[in-house]
Write an enzyme that holds these catalytic residues in place. Structure first.
Site, mmCIF file in Angstrom:
data_model
loop_
_atom_site.group_PDB
_atom_site.id
_atom_site.type_symbol
_atom_site.label_atom_id
_atom_site.label_comp_id
_atom_site.label_asym_id
_atom_site.label_seq_id
_atom_site.Cartn_x
_atom_site.Cartn_y
_atom_site.Cartn_z
ATOM 1 N N HIS A 42 8.092 8.772 4.015
ATOM 2 C CA HIS A 42 6.824 9.461 4.275
ATOM 3 C C HIS A 42 6.852 10.921 3.827
ATOM 4 C CE1 HIS A 42 4.655 6.524 7.194
ATOM 5 N NE2 HIS A 42 5.536 5.868 6.463
ATOM 6 N N GLU A 91 -0.470 -1.937 5.299
ATOM 7 C CA GLU A 91 0.506 -1.785 6.390
ATOM 8 C C GLU A 91 0.432 -0.391 6.998
ATOM 9 O OE1 GLU A 91 3.730 -0.549 8.626
ATOM 10 O OE2 GLU A 91 3.596 0.170 6.563
ATOM 11 N N GLU A 92 0.207 0.614 6.168
ATOM 12 C CA GLU A 92 0.125 1.987 6.675
ATOM 13 C C GLU A 92 -1.183 2.252 7.410
ATOM 14 O OE1 GLU A 92 2.623 3.765 6.692
ATOM 15 O OE2 GLU A 92 3.929 3.204 5.031
ATOM 16 N N ASP A 150 0.811 -1.221 0.000
ATOM 17 C CA ASP A 150 0.000 0.000 0.000
ATOM 18 C C ASP A 150 0.840 1.265 0.000
ATOM 19 O OD1 ASP A 150 0.714 -0.942 2.621
ATOM 20 O OD2 ASP A 150 -0.588 0.586 3.481
ATOM 21 N N ARG A 159 18.761 -6.040 13.926
ATOM 22 C CA ARG A 159 19.166 -6.137 15.325
ATOM 23 C C ARG A 159 18.424 -7.287 15.988
ATOM 24 N NH1 ARG A 159 16.804 -3.809 19.698
ATOM 25 N NH2 ARG A 159 18.802 -2.901 20.353
#
Length: 397
Positions: A368, A136-137, A78, A179
């Site tokens: 963004h 996802e957003e 998306d 990580r």
């Protein structure tokens, strides 16, 4: 197998796909054109494909020539409600929509991984699930995909999961990072309405001023954050909006504010949920006003499995060289609904630097931004990385 050379061979196709997707972004859970382009890109590959019922997802299963575990690779689909300002020749043609977070590159990388792994299908010991995920957003596509059977798509449990995210800034071009443990924050929302009693501004003693009480709540929340949480397990509470009143000489009846709430462990998240409400209710009780508390759960903490993060680091280093990989010292304060997958399946989330070489990563527009630019020459390497993670994890058993 070393996938970098075959990935480079299909690189032009993958970049062309990425640029087409970039020009025609779609937002949310329902992405019909994007889904159609992904299906066309996968056409002819030996994949078992399932489409989402409640969203425009694509789940494709590649069955290896020998039995073995199942590995999931994910790419989100998306775009964002951002009007693009880059002036690129393939800039978005959809007003108010832009692939400002690089999900167009993610899809191209995942399509590339599907092509690379399909070419070595008979030598694979197990199955690969390719997860093309909308939303996802927001409002979140991973949960509904899991509910529709994503993790059992190959017929049994999924044993490991991996994804990557491109960055338009911060990291140099081509750098791969990850990580152990918390990789990204949980993101929740606190909504507060203070209900007092309105009156004349000249006589506050005859009213119950909700503004003063709400201001005290904001300061009390700051105190709570700094005094109730371990500095090595930090939390963030930021009041992003505060509204009340209409004119200077009227005490309003209500005041409201909203805050974003970020945390990096399940324990701190639970403590925030209980503690923030206790703080504002205590302040309200001290001043004789009422308060409505709305705690809206968002995405949970994205947590990498320690062993899978080490494995991913080893693969990245072996495939691309030690100079292309770095361990992240700290998690990011953004949030991700890949967290729902990693909560159920051991895996790792990685970043891939895609800052254009002519820009300085320290000053380039970030993900963004309407000015964000991503160097799509990293797409073949992203495809090779995902394919390598899947193949070597299947070999490990």
């Amino acid at each position: 197998m070393m996938f970098r050379t075959p990935a480079a061979t299909i690189g032009d196709d993958l970049i062309a796909l990425r640029r087409d997707l970039h020009q025609h972004p779609e937002i949310g859970l329902h992405l019909p054109r994007t889904q159609e382009k992904i299906l066309a890109a996968l056409d002819g590959l030996p994949l078992e494909i399932t489409l989402g019922k409640e969203l425009s997802s694509v789940v494709a299963v590649l069955r290896g020539g020998r039995p073995g575990p199942t590995v999931l690779l994910r790419g989100d689909m998306d775009a964002l409600p951002v009007h693009e300002e880059t002036d690129l020749p393939y800039a978005s043609v959809v007003p108010g929509a832009m692939h400002a977070c690089g999900h167009d590159l993610h899809m191209a990388c995942l399509v590339g991984a599907a092509r690379l792994l399909s070419d070595v299908q008979t030598s694979l010991s197990g199955n690969v699930i390719f997860m093309f995920q909308p939303g996802e957003e927001g409002p979140g596509g991973a949960e509904p995909m899991i509910a529709e059977g994503l993790l059992e798509a190959a017929g049994g449990a999924t044993d490991a999961a991996y994804t990557l995210h491109v960055l338009s800034a911060s990291d140099r071009n081509g750098l791969i990072t990850t990580r152990r443990g918390a990789f990204m924050a949980a993101s929740d929302k606190l909504g507060i309405i203070v209900r007092g009693a309105g009156g004349h501004g000249s006589a506050p003693h005859r009213a119950k001023d909700p503004i003063a009480v709400a201001c005290e709540m904001v300061m009390a929340l700051e105190m709570f954050v700094t005094r109730a949480f371990d500095i090595f397990d930090p939390v963030v509470v930021t009041v992003g909006q505060f509204h009340s009143g209409t004119v200077d000489n009227v005490i309003p009846a209500t005041a409201m504010f909203d805050a974003t709430v970020r945390s990096f462990s399940h324990g701190s998240r639970a403590k925030l949920h209980t503690g923030l409400a206790q703080v504002v209710r205590g302040v309200a009780a001290a001043h004789g006003v009422d308060v409505d508390v709305d705690y809206e759960w968002g995405y949970p903490v994205t947590i990498n499995n320690d062993d899978e993060a080490v494995f991913a680091a080893e693969v990245a280093t072996e495939v691309f060289g030690a100079d292309r990989f770095e361990w992240l010292p700290n998690p990011g304060a953004g949030s991700e609904d890949m967290a729902y997958v990693l909560d159920k399946v051991p895996g790792a989330y990685l970043n891939l630097g895609a800052c254009p070489p002519e820009l300085d990563p320290d000053t380039a527009p970030n993900n963004h931004s309407p000015f964000a630019q991503f160097d799509d020459s990293v797409v073949p390497d992203g495809a090779a990385l995902l394919a390598s993670l899947a193949e070597r994890r299947l070999e490990r058993g």
